[in-house]
Design an enzyme around this catalytic site. Structure first.
Site, short mmCIF file in Angstrom:
data_model
loop_
_atom_site.label_atom_id
_atom_site.label_comp_id
_atom_site.label_asym_id
_atom_site.label_seq_id
_atom_site.Cartn_x
_atom_site.Cartn_y
_atom_site.Cartn_z
CB SER A 95 -0.97 -0.16 1.24
OG SER A 95 -2.11 0.98 1.15
CG ASP A 225 -6.78 -3.16 -3.16
OD1 ASP A 225 -7.44 -2.08 -2.75
OD2 ASP A 225 -5.56 -3.04 -3.01
CG HIS A 254 -5.48 -2.56 0.45
ND1 HIS A 254 -4.81 -2.23 -0.54
CD2 HIS A 254 -5.08 -1.65 1.57
CE1 HIS A 254 -4.03 -1.24 -0.17
NE2 HIS A 254 -4.20 -0.84 1.19
#
Length: 274
Positions: A95, A225, A254
């Site tokens: 991320s 995601d 995610h």
């Protein structure tokens, strides 16, 4: 406590276990190095040296007033890599940590980095601009800032119990301990760092960084995601990288590094050994 002091006086906490080829893990927003527990233990037991730091303003690192941007994040990692004299290192970023790892490898990693993994990562650019029409509108990120400022504890509970792990999907079964651990990590950090970090992960353009990277890179992303939508992230990054392998996971959320750790760890190990 293992920590270093950067040039601007920020204390950066890190964990450093084992020996062998080093793997440096870069955590997501607004978490800490603890988010990599499943990977740290797995790769430690496979003969690697595993290292995870807490980004400035996150976890156990200093809750400083400034420097909450990608340039400082990458420079902090460079200071840690120099302190530990890391060579032939593998960097793994999830991320926001994928953005941090991208900028570090591009600007500071020459001669030190062997491979890179970008997992559910924010590059090339999250926000919608004339040059990035598929991005998310700035109002999405303004909404995150508003929710954080209004009630950070509730915002973090809602995010972790819902879209981050896909627990809001009709057939999903939430795991309370996973939600609690996410919330614990988030609330350890500083509100100002997390607030400013939203701009850092959403508005930083990594296009030039990706083009500059010449080490083998594994780009991993779930097609469900809800935090970093796949259409404007992983495939575009893979096209910009010189030596990319793109791996898309059907139905993964995610936070797949936690809820799908068995598959993710196996695939990373194969990439490391290849």
């Amino acid at each position: 406590m293992n920590s270093i002091i950067t040039k601007d006086g920020t204390e950066i906490f890190y964990k450093d276990w084992g020996s062998g080829q080093p793997i440096v893990f870069h955590h997501g927003w607004p978490l800490s190095g603890d988010d990599w527990d499943a990977q740290m233990l797995f790769f430690l037991h496979h003969g690697y040296r595993v290292i995870a730091h807490d980004r400035r303003g996150h976890g156990r690192s200093s809750q400083v007033s400034g420097g909450h941007d990608m340039d400082h994040y990458a420079a902090d990692v460079a200071a840690l890599a120099a302190h530990l004299d890391l060579r032939d290192a593998i960097h793994v970023g999830h991320s926001t940590g994928g953005g941090e790892a991208t900028r570090y490898v591009a600007r500071h990693g020459v001669g030190r980095v062997a491979k890179l993994v970008l997992m559910s990562a924010v590059p090339p650019l999250m926000v919608k601009t004339p040059g990035n029409p598929g991005g998310l509108p700035i109002e999405v990120f303004d909404g995150l800032r508003d929710a954080l400022a209004a009630n950070r504890a509730k915002f973090y509970r809602d995010l972790s119990s819902g879209p981050f792990y896909g627990f809001n999907r009709p057939d999903a079964k939430a795991v309370p301990s996973v939600v609690d651990n996410w919330w614990r990590q988030g609330m350890m950090g500083a509100a100002n760092a997390h607030y400013d970090g939203i701009k850092a992960f959403s508005e930083t353009d990594f296009t030039d960084d990706l083009k500059a990277i010449d080490v083998p890179t594994l780009v991993m992303h779930g097609d469900d995601d809800q935090i970093v939508p796949i259409a404007d992230s992983a495939p575009l990054s893979a096209k910009l990288l010189k030596h990319a392998t793109l791996k898309i996971y059907k139905g993964y959320p995610h936070g797949m590094l936690t809820v799908n750790a068995d598959v993710i760890n196996r695939d990373m190990l194969a990439f490391f050994r290849s």
